[in-house]
Design a protein around this motif. Structure first.
Motif, PDB file in Angstrom:
ATOM      1  N   ALA A 196      -1.818  21.633  -4.051  1.00  0.00           N
ATOM      2  CA  ALA A 196      -0.818  22.770  -4.683  1.00  0.00           C
ATOM      3  C   ALA A 196       0.815  21.756  -4.533  1.00  0.00           C
ATOM      4  O   ALA A 196       1.813  22.557  -5.125  1.00  0.00           O
ATOM      5  N   TYR A 197       0.583  20.562  -4.288  1.00  0.00           N
ATOM      6  CA  TYR A 197       1.787  19.975  -4.367  1.00  0.00           C
ATOM      7  C   TYR A 197       2.151  18.972  -5.273  1.00  0.00           C
ATOM      8  O   TYR A 197       0.848  18.350  -5.881  1.00  0.00           O
ATOM      9  N   MET A 198       3.375  18.491  -5.418  1.00  0.00           N
ATOM     10  CA  MET A 198       3.719  17.263  -6.241  1.00  0.00           C
ATOM     11  C   MET A 198       4.207  16.078  -5.379  1.00  0.00           C
ATOM     12  O   MET A 198       4.603  16.345  -4.339  1.00  0.00           O
ATOM     13  N   ARG A 199       3.978  14.812  -5.745  1.00  0.00           N
ATOM     14  CA  ARG A 199       4.597  13.525  -4.910  1.00  0.00           C
ATOM     15  C   ARG A 199       6.043  13.431  -5.309  1.00  0.00           C
ATOM     16  O   ARG A 199       6.247  13.098  -6.428  1.00  0.00           O
ATOM     17  N   VAL A 200       6.908  13.302  -4.428  1.00  0.00           N
ATOM     18  CA  VAL A 200       8.149  13.092  -4.515  1.00  0.00           C
ATOM     19  C   VAL A 200       8.454  11.814  -3.697  1.00  0.00           C
ATOM     20  O   VAL A 200       8.299  11.796  -2.551  1.00  0.00           O
ATOM     21  N   PRO A 201       9.219  10.910  -4.380  1.00  0.00           N
ATOM     22  CA  PRO A 201       9.658   9.430  -3.721  1.00  0.00           C
ATOM     23  C   PRO A 201      10.709   9.767  -2.683  1.00  0.00           C
ATOM     24  O   PRO A 201      11.456  10.489  -2.822  1.00  0.00           O
ATOM     25  N   ALA A 202      10.160   9.191  -1.359  1.00  0.00           N
ATOM     26  CA  ALA A 202      11.100   9.560  -0.183  1.00  0.00           C
ATOM     27  C   ALA A 202      11.184   8.204   0.700  1.00  0.00           C
ATOM     28  O   ALA A 202      11.849   8.315   1.825  1.00  0.00           O
ATOM     29  N   ARG A 203      11.044   6.970   0.078  1.00  0.00           N
ATOM     30  CA  ARG A 203      11.065   5.802   0.949  1.00  0.00           C
ATOM     31  C   ARG A 203      12.320   5.779   1.621  1.00  0.00           C
ATOM     32  O   ARG A 203      12.543   5.460   2.792  1.00  0.00           O
ATOM     33  N   HIS A 204      13.478   5.951   0.939  1.00  0.00           N
ATOM     34  CA  HIS A 204      14.848   5.582   1.530  1.00  0.00           C
ATOM     35  C   HIS A 204      15.205   6.798   2.591  1.00  0.00           C
ATOM     36  O   HIS A 204      16.646   6.906   2.933  1.00  0.00           O
ATOM     37  N   GLN A 205      14.440   7.923   2.564  1.00  0.00           N
ATOM     38  CA  GLN A 205      14.886   8.977   3.378  1.00  0.00           C
ATOM     39  C   GLN A 205      14.264   9.140   4.740  1.00  0.00           C
ATOM     40  O   GLN A 205      14.291   9.948   5.372  1.00  0.00           O
ATOM     41  N   VAL A 206      13.183   7.965   4.891  1.00  0.00           N
ATOM     42  CA  VAL A 206      12.292   8.162   6.137  1.00  0.00           C
ATOM     43  C   VAL A 206      12.511   7.059   6.950  1.00  0.00           C
ATOM     44  O   VAL A 206      12.856   5.964   6.618  1.00  0.00           O
ATOM     45  N   ARG A 207      13.036   7.362   8.149  1.00  0.00           N
ATOM     46  CA  ARG A 207      13.353   6.488   9.137  1.00  0.00           C
ATOM     47  C   ARG A 207      11.785   5.892   9.771  1.00  0.00           C
ATOM     48  O   ARG A 207      11.296   6.533  10.464  1.00  0.00           O
ATOM     49  N   THR A 208      11.285   4.914   9.249  1.00  0.00           N
ATOM     50  CA  THR A 208       9.965   4.063   9.810  1.00  0.00           C
ATOM     51  C   THR A 208      10.274   2.577   9.825  1.00  0.00           C
ATOM     52  O   THR A 208      11.152   2.189   9.357  1.00  0.00           O
ATOM     53  N   HIS A 209       9.145   1.869  10.316  1.00  0.00           N
ATOM     54  CA  HIS A 209       8.974   0.549  10.307  1.00  0.00           C
ATOM     55  C   HIS A 209       8.296  -0.074   9.012  1.00  0.00           C
ATOM     56  O   HIS A 209       8.156  -1.178   9.235  1.00  0.00           O
ATOM     57  N   LEU A 210       8.156   0.662   8.185  1.00  0.00           N
ATOM     58  CA  LEU A 210       7.788   0.125   6.815  1.00  0.00           C
ATOM     59  C   LEU A 210       8.605  -0.867   6.258  1.00  0.00           C
ATOM     60  O   LEU A 210       9.812  -0.800   6.324  1.00  0.00           O
ATOM     61  N   PRO A 211       7.854  -1.823   5.340  1.00  0.00           N
ATOM     62  CA  PRO A 211       8.676  -2.805   4.545  1.00  0.00           C
ATOM     63  C   PRO A 211       9.583  -1.880   3.525  1.00  0.00           C
ATOM     64  O   PRO A 211       9.153  -0.919   3.141  1.00  0.00           O
ATOM     65  N   VAL A 270       5.891   8.544  -0.341  1.00  0.00           N
ATOM     66  CA  VAL A 270       6.269   9.815  -0.742  1.00  0.00           C
ATOM     67  C   VAL A 270       6.260  11.146   0.172  1.00  0.00           C
ATOM     68  O   VAL A 270       5.425  10.847   1.368  1.00  0.00           O
ATOM     69  N   VAL A 271       6.698  12.154  -0.279  1.00  0.00           N
ATOM     70  CA  VAL A 271       6.670  13.498   0.601  1.00  0.00           C
ATOM     71  C   VAL A 271       6.051  14.370  -0.322  1.00  0.00           C
ATOM     72  O   VAL A 271       6.368  14.547  -1.809  1.00  0.00           O
ATOM     73  N   PHE A 272       5.027  15.198  -0.169  1.00  0.00           N
ATOM     74  CA  PHE A 272       4.432  16.252  -0.926  1.00  0.00           C
ATOM     75  C   PHE A 272       5.344  17.621  -0.608  1.00  0.00           C
ATOM     76  O   PHE A 272       5.627  18.133   0.290  1.00  0.00           O
ATOM     77  N   ALA A 273       5.566  18.180  -2.052  1.00  0.00           N
ATOM     78  CA  ALA A 273       6.679  19.487  -1.893  1.00  0.00           C
ATOM     79  C   ALA A 273       5.995  20.218  -3.225  1.00  0.00           C
ATOM     80  O   ALA A 273       5.753  19.863  -4.199  1.00  0.00           O
ATOM     81  N   ILE A 274       6.147  21.527  -3.374  1.00  0.00           N
ATOM     82  CA  ILE A 274       5.783  22.457  -4.189  1.00  0.00           C
ATOM     83  C   ILE A 274       6.830  22.118  -5.382  1.00  0.00           C
ATOM     84  O   ILE A 274       8.013  22.123  -5.009  1.00  0.00           O
ATOM     85  N   PRO A 330       0.900  -1.274  -0.037  1.00  0.00           N
ATOM     86  CA  PRO A 330       0.148   0.100  -0.088  1.00  0.00           C
ATOM     87  C   PRO A 330       0.771   1.279   0.073  1.00  0.00           C
ATOM     88  O   PRO A 330       2.062   1.045   0.173  1.00  0.00           O
ATOM     89  N   GLY A 331       0.489   2.510  -0.544  1.00  0.00           N
ATOM     90  CA  GLY A 331       1.021   3.432  -0.584  1.00  0.00           C
ATOM     91  C   GLY A 331       1.016   4.262   0.810  1.00  0.00           C
ATOM     92  O   GLY A 331       0.064   4.197   1.681  1.00  0.00           O
ATOM     93  N   PHE A 332       2.100   5.191   1.214  1.00  0.00           N
ATOM     94  CA  PHE A 332       2.214   5.811   2.590  1.00  0.00           C
ATOM     95  C   PHE A 332       2.804   7.209   1.957  1.00  0.00           C
ATOM     96  O   PHE A 332       3.437   7.403   0.998  1.00  0.00           O
TER      97      PHE A 332
END
Length: 196
Positions: free
Chosen positions: A77-92, A98-102, A3-5
């Motif tokens: 007002a944002y675009m989705r930017v892939p960020a999986r490897h920049q986030v410290r979390t317990h996800l697979p 993604v992170v939303f950014a202008i 699933p998406g996060f």
């Protein structure tokens, strides 16, 4: 398929503004926040901007029912930017995050025509206080640029659509932090960004 996060770093940290039940604290590396304006909204708001030296707190949440369209509407007002490897979390490892950014080049410094709303700051700070405590509020201010922007005091008649009622101690904390960063809060009578 996983699933998406998404990683929320502003009003989404305030759980009162959404119904994402599985939201949990996380940190995003390589980004910081900034108050910015665009032609897509009448007032300034937060965006994530790349900064290899920074790390910001926020919440990671699943996209309910994989309904990206509803989330994209909220974050229009944002675009989705892939960020999986920049986030410290317990996800697979293979989870889509993604992170939303202008979009770069489509945002500018806030001004008197497009100020920051105090009711928006209140919501964000309340969220950081409840999730990360006073230290988290301090980190929010320290990792956010643009505190020299004009701030419209709309507390009596909030213009921010997801505004929340703050307790007296929460309001005092917001005011103290704004004083600490030298922010200029102006009365609503000095300008109104939503009038024709």
């Amino acid at each position: 398929m996983q699933p998406g996060f998404f990683f929320g770093y502003g009003s989404l940290v305030n759980r009162r503004t959404h119904a994402y039940e599985d939201a949990h604290p996380a940190q995003l590396s390589g980004w910081r926040r900034a108050w910015r304006k665009t032609t897509l909204r009448e007032v300034a708001y937060l965006t994530a901007v790349p900064d290899t030296t920074a790390q910001i707190d926020g919440l990671v949440a699943g996209v309910p029912g994989a309904d990206w369209a509803a989330l994209d509407a909220r974050e229009r007002a944002y675009m989705r930017v892939p960020a999986r490897h920049q986030v410290r979390t317990h996800l697979p490892e293979d989870a889509d995050l993604v992170v939303f950014a202008i979009r770069d080049g489509h945002h500018h410094n806030p001004d008197a025509v497009s100020p920051v709303l105090l009711s928006y700051i209140d919501v964000v700070v309340q969220g950081y206080l409840h999730v990360f405590g006073e230290d988290g509020v301090q980190r929010f201010f320290d990792t956010t640029d643009g505190w020299d922007a004009p701030i419209l005091d709309d507390r009596r008649r909030p213009l921010y659509p997801r505004h929340q009622k703050l307790q007296r101690k929460e309001t005092a904390l917001v005011n103290d932090m704004l004083d600490r960063v030298g922010a200029k809060v102006q009365p609503v009578s000095s300008f109104n960004p939503l009038k024709d």
